[in-house]
Design a protein around this motif. Structure first.
Motif, PDB file in Angstrom:
ATOM      1  N   GLY A   1      16.742 -42.747  -0.263  1.00 58.49           N
ATOM      2  CA  GLY A   1      15.452 -42.705   0.386  1.00 58.49           C
ATOM      3  C   GLY A   1      15.337 -41.373   1.054  1.00 58.49           C
ATOM      4  O   GLY A   1      16.161 -40.901   1.685  1.00 58.49           O
ATOM      5  N   ALA A   2      14.216 -41.251   1.487  1.00 60.02           N
ATOM      6  CA  ALA A   2      13.873 -40.171   2.425  1.00 60.02           C
ATOM      7  C   ALA A   2      14.633 -40.469   3.911  1.00 60.02           C
ATOM      8  O   ALA A   2      14.843 -39.508   4.608  1.00 60.02           O
ATOM      9  CB  ALA A   2      12.436 -39.782   2.453  1.00 60.02           C
ATOM     10  N   SER A   3      14.632 -41.902   3.866  1.00 60.00           N
ATOM     11  CA  SER A   3      14.941 -42.249   5.399  1.00 60.00           C
ATOM     12  C   SER A   3      16.495 -41.872   5.731  1.00 60.00           C
ATOM     13  O   SER A   3      16.756 -41.578   6.510  1.00 60.00           O
ATOM     14  CB  SER A   3      14.956 -43.923   5.220  1.00 60.00           C
ATOM     15  OG  SER A   3      13.886 -44.446   4.889  1.00 60.00           O
TER      16      SER A   3
ATOM     17  N   TYR B   1       6.535 -41.385  12.490  1.00 55.84           N
ATOM     18  CA  TYR B   1       7.231 -42.485  11.590  1.00 55.84           C
ATOM     19  C   TYR B   1       8.379 -42.759  12.168  1.00 55.84           C
ATOM     20  O   TYR B   1       9.060 -42.186  12.843  1.00 55.84           O
ATOM     21  CB  TYR B   1       7.462 -41.822  10.253  1.00 55.84           C
ATOM     22  CG  TYR B   1       7.933 -42.837   9.400  1.00 55.84           C
ATOM     23  CD1 TYR B   1       7.290 -43.896   8.971  1.00 55.84           C
ATOM     24  CD2 TYR B   1       9.483 -42.788   8.678  1.00 55.84           C
ATOM     25  CE1 TYR B   1       7.676 -44.763   7.958  1.00 55.84           C
ATOM     26  CE2 TYR B   1       9.965 -43.559   8.156  1.00 55.84           C
ATOM     27  CZ  TYR B   1       9.156 -44.743   7.443  1.00 55.84           C
ATOM     28  OH  TYR B   1       9.690 -45.796   6.771  1.00 55.84           O
TER      29      TYR B   1
ATOM     30  N   ASN C   1       6.081 -33.789   9.788  1.00 53.11           N
ATOM     31  CA  ASN C   1       5.602 -34.592   8.644  1.00 53.11           C
ATOM     32  C   ASN C   1       4.463 -34.122   8.432  1.00 53.11           C
ATOM     33  O   ASN C   1       3.349 -34.356   9.005  1.00 53.11           O
ATOM     34  CB  ASN C   1       5.891 -36.060   9.178  1.00 53.11           C
ATOM     35  CG  ASN C   1       5.182 -37.049   8.303  1.00 53.11           C
ATOM     36  OD1 ASN C   1       4.548 -37.883   8.425  1.00 53.11           O
ATOM     37  ND2 ASN C   1       5.534 -36.785   6.762  1.00 53.11           N
TER      38      ASN C   1
ATOM     39  N   ASN D   1       1.945 -39.090   8.140  1.00 57.95           N
ATOM     40  CA  ASN D   1       2.011 -40.711   8.347  1.00 57.95           C
ATOM     41  C   ASN D   1       2.150 -40.809   9.967  1.00 57.95           C
ATOM     42  O   ASN D   1       3.082 -40.360  10.308  1.00 57.95           O
ATOM     43  CB  ASN D   1       3.295 -41.564   7.769  1.00 57.95           C
ATOM     44  CG  ASN D   1       3.176 -42.975   7.815  1.00 57.95           C
ATOM     45  OD1 ASN D   1       2.250 -43.478   8.400  1.00 57.95           O
ATOM     46  ND2 ASN D   1       4.035 -43.522   7.276  1.00 57.95           N
TER      47      ASN D   1
ATOM     48  N   ASP E   1       9.726 -33.306   6.658  1.00 54.92           N
ATOM     49  CA  ASP E   1       9.491 -34.623   5.994  1.00 54.92           C
ATOM     50  C   ASP E   1       8.166 -34.396   5.172  1.00 54.92           C
ATOM     51  O   ASP E   1       7.007 -34.558   5.597  1.00 54.92           O
ATOM     52  CB  ASP E   1       9.335 -35.681   6.997  1.00 54.92           C
ATOM     53  CG  ASP E   1       9.117 -37.453   6.101  1.00 54.92           C
ATOM     54  OD1 ASP E   1       8.881 -37.306   4.935  1.00 54.92           O
ATOM     55  OD2 ASP E   1       9.272 -38.357   6.738  1.00 54.92           O
TER      56      ASP E   1
ATOM     57  N   VAL F   1       7.274 -36.300   2.191  1.00 54.65           N
ATOM     58  CA  VAL F   1       7.435 -37.646   1.144  1.00 54.65           C
ATOM     59  C   VAL F   1       6.084 -37.517   0.446  1.00 54.65           C
ATOM     60  O   VAL F   1       5.854 -37.988  -0.714  1.00 54.65           O
ATOM     61  CB  VAL F   1       7.739 -38.792   1.660  1.00 54.65           C
ATOM     62  CG1 VAL F   1       9.224 -38.632   2.345  1.00 54.65           C
ATOM     63  CG2 VAL F   1       7.130 -39.133   2.806  1.00 54.65           C
ATOM     64  N   TYR F   2       4.906 -37.084   1.192  1.00 56.64           N
ATOM     65  CA  TYR F   2       3.517 -37.183   0.564  1.00 56.64           C
ATOM     66  C   TYR F   2       3.235 -36.031   0.083  1.00 56.64           C
ATOM     67  O   TYR F   2       2.119 -35.501   0.078  1.00 56.64           O
ATOM     68  CB  TYR F   2       2.712 -37.644   1.637  1.00 56.64           C
ATOM     69  CG  TYR F   2       2.992 -39.000   2.227  1.00 56.64           C
ATOM     70  CD1 TYR F   2       2.636 -40.224   1.691  1.00 56.64           C
ATOM     71  CD2 TYR F   2       3.624 -39.120   3.518  1.00 56.64           C
ATOM     72  CE1 TYR F   2       2.895 -41.411   1.992  1.00 56.64           C
ATOM     73  CE2 TYR F   2       4.082 -40.533   4.074  1.00 56.64           C
ATOM     74  CZ  TYR F   2       3.666 -41.707   3.021  1.00 56.64           C
ATOM     75  OH  TYR F   2       4.154 -42.748   3.885  1.00 56.64           O
TER      76      TYR F   2
ATOM     77  N   LYS G   1       6.833 -41.958  -3.067  1.00 52.90           N
ATOM     78  CA  LYS G   1       5.443 -41.898  -2.946  1.00 52.90           C
ATOM     79  C   LYS G   1       4.961 -41.118  -3.967  1.00 52.90           C
ATOM     80  O   LYS G   1       3.842 -41.317  -4.653  1.00 52.90           O
ATOM     81  CB  LYS G   1       5.116 -41.172  -1.485  1.00 52.90           C
ATOM     82  CG  LYS G   1       5.797 -41.785  -0.501  1.00 52.90           C
ATOM     83  CD  LYS G   1       5.253 -43.179  -0.226  1.00 52.90           C
ATOM     84  CE  LYS G   1       6.289 -44.020   0.588  1.00 52.90           C
ATOM     85  NZ  LYS G   1       6.541 -43.659   1.909  1.00 52.90           N
TER      86      LYS G   1
ATOM     87  N   LYS H   1      14.485 -46.274  -3.386  1.00 52.69           N
ATOM     88  CA  LYS H   1      15.108 -45.652  -2.518  1.00 52.69           C
ATOM     89  C   LYS H   1      15.751 -44.578  -2.967  1.00 52.69           C
ATOM     90  O   LYS H   1      16.924 -44.046  -2.501  1.00 52.69           O
ATOM     91  CB  LYS H   1      15.908 -46.504  -1.777  1.00 52.69           C
ATOM     92  CG  LYS H   1      15.228 -47.536  -0.959  1.00 52.69           C
ATOM     93  CD  LYS H   1      14.267 -47.259   0.198  1.00 52.69           C
ATOM     94  CE  LYS H   1      14.790 -46.700   1.416  1.00 52.69           C
ATOM     95  NZ  LYS H   1      13.781 -46.319   2.362  1.00 52.69           N
TER      96      LYS H   1
HETATM   97  N1  PMP Z   1       8.905 -40.431   6.018  1.00 52.60           N
HETATM   98  C1  PMP Z   1       7.643 -41.118   5.848  1.00 52.60           C
HETATM   99  C2  PMP Z   1       6.509 -40.155   6.584  1.00 52.60           C
HETATM  100  C3  PMP Z   1       7.257 -42.284   5.115  1.00 52.60           C
HETATM  101  O1  PMP Z   1       5.989 -42.704   5.636  1.00 52.60           O
HETATM  102  C4  PMP Z   1       8.305 -43.022   4.782  1.00 52.60           C
HETATM  103  C5  PMP Z   1       8.008 -44.465   4.244  1.00 52.60           C
HETATM  104  N2  PMP Z   1       7.463 -44.379   3.039  1.00 52.60           N
HETATM  105  C6  PMP Z   1       9.646 -42.500   4.605  1.00 52.60           C
HETATM  106  C7  PMP Z   1       9.815 -41.171   5.308  1.00 52.60           C
HETATM  107  C8  PMP Z   1      10.835 -43.134   4.207  1.00 52.60           C
HETATM  108  O2  PMP Z   1      10.912 -43.141   2.856  1.00 52.60           O
HETATM  109  P1  PMP Z   1      11.841 -43.832   1.587  1.00 52.60           P
HETATM  110  O3  PMP Z   1      11.206 -44.970   1.397  1.00 52.60           O
HETATM  111  O4  PMP Z   1      12.076 -42.826   0.544  1.00 52.60           O
HETATM  112  O5  PMP Z   1      13.084 -43.669   2.605  1.00 52.60           O
END
Ligand code: PMP
Ligand code: GLN
Length: 389
Positions: free
Chosen positions: A94-96, A120, A167, A171, A199, A201-202, A233, A241
């Motif tokens: 995941g990006a997390s 976030y 970001n 978000n 970040d 992801v969007y 996303k 993930k």
């Molecule tokens: N960054 C942002 C801004 C998010 O909204 C999210 C969650 N959707 C994430 C990171 C985490 O992404 P992932 O589920 O790929 O870990």
């Protein structure tokens, strides 16, 4: 409490809390941001095929070569950015995990990371995990949009600052940072020798004809940017993930140093399926934001009719709205009551901020849902309308 002190402020997430309230009340969950439809069928088939064909053991630590190549091609195709799939692309859980790896691998304990508020939630927790400190710069409203205040951003930089996490699309506010703001961040990074952790992801979920502009593509920024994105996303697979980092070798080396001890690797067959999707499911990338834009319009209109002051959403899954015209000053209280009272869950933006007062009046709603679900949620939200007397 046995939890270490630095994690005590982060023992639960607002998304888990509001999702639990939603389940308990049988409410429509417009709190946690996830779509309620599947991603492209070809990608789902590719995942099943990968499992059936025995792709079930560890992939290489940096990720499956075909996914690293597909990511490298995607960023070249979309933004003209060049990253070597061998050493400049790192697949993460995941990006997390990408965010965590960047902060843990690049920021020494006691140093500082700038966050843009609201943020976030994992950013603050990750900075704490690293034993570092966060400095928070709020978005401010100018001409009805959220923007960065140059003086506030510059004032947040200290001799201890190492990085800034940016970001966009953002978000929770749904803001797409303007070129002015992206250039401001780039100027500050260059002037103070900071790393930009972006970040994105969007990156495909922008509305009204907007296009993603990665900070890494600004002059002098590729060499100091850790760019993070993922499949969640882009391809409606938040449960898979699969994320990734693109950055120059030296920065990827730092991220890998942390990442390899967090998870070592992520799910092999899902990496294969996402590689397929990045290469072959290009139509999806153009049709998804169009459908999401209609969903945004539907929910925005409904919130407006109910009487919220709606802040326009320019991207992401989210729209923010101010309930004060309805007589609610505190979004956190409203969000706690909402599932049981009207059968809809949402998230208070103050939970994603240090300055809780500044954001106390903002509620985040997710519109990443089917039109019929949004229509039902809209009907339920009408119960909040002040009684006509
Ligand atoms: N960054 C942002 C801004 C998010 O909204 C999210 C969650 N959707 C994430 C990171 C985490 O992404 P992932 O589920 O790929 O870990
Ligand atoms: N990114 C999702 C959101 O902002 C939630 C992810 C999570 O539950 N941690 O709603």
């Amino acid at each position: 409490m046995r939890t270490v002190a630095r994690l005590q402020p982060f023992t639960s997430t607002i998304f888990a809390e509001m999702s639990a309230l939603a389940v308990r009340a049988g409410a429509i969950n417009l709190g946690q941001g996830f779509p309620d439809t599947d991603g492209p069928q070809g990608m789902l088939d590719a995942a099943q095929k990968a499992i059936a064909s025995g792709m079930n053991q560890y992939p290489p630590g940096d990720g499956l070569p075909e996914l690293r190549r597909a990511v490298s091609e995607q960023v070249r195709r979309e933004y003209g950015l060049e990253y070597d799939p061998d050493g400049e692309v790192l697949v993460t859980v995941g990006a997390s995990e990408g965010i965590a790896a960047a902060v843990l691998g690049l920021v020494e304990p006691g140093r500082e990371v700038i966050l843009i508020e609201p943020f976030y939630d994992s950013y603050a927790a990750t900075v704490a995990l690293a034993g570092a400190r966060r400095r928070v710069v709020p978005l401010v409203v100018s001409e009805g949009r959220y923007v960065l205040d140059p003086e506030m951003l510059r004032a947040a930089v200290t001799p201890a600052t190492v990085a800034i996490i940016v970001n966009s699309p953002h978000n929770p506010t749904g803001t797409v940072l303007s070129d002015v703001d992206l250039n401001l961040v780039a100027d500050v990074c260059r002037e103070h020798d900071l790393i930009a952790i972006t970040d994105e992801v969007y990156e495909y979920l922008l509305f009204d004809g907007r296009r993603q502009h990665p900070i890494a593509s600004l002059p002098g920024m590729r060499e100091r940017t850790v760019r993070i994105s993922g499949a969640a996303k882009t391809f409606n697979v938040t449960g898979w993930k699969i994320g990734w980092i693109t950055a120059p070798r030296e920065l990827v080396d730092a991220c890998r140093a942390a990442k390899q001890w967090l998870t070592y690797t992520g799910a092999t067959p899902l990496q294969a399926a996402v590689a397929h999707a990045l290469d072959a499911e290009r139509d999806w990338l153009t049709t998804t934001p169009i459908a999401l834009q209609s969903a945004r319009d539907l929910l925005t209109r409904a919130l407006d009719e109910v009487g919220f002051a709606v802040h326009p959403s320019e991207g992401t899954y989210f729209v923010c709205a101010d309930p004060r015209p309805l007589g609610y000053d505190d979004a956190a209280t409203l969000c706690r009551e909402l599932p049981a009272r009207v059968g809809v869950a949402a998230v208070p933006v103050s939970a994603l901020a240090d300055d809780m007062d500044r954001w106390a009046h903002v509620v985040r709603f997710a519109f990443s849902k089917r039109p019929d679900v949004l229509a039902r949620a809209a009907e339920r939200l009408h119960a909040l309308r002040p009684a006509l007397s």
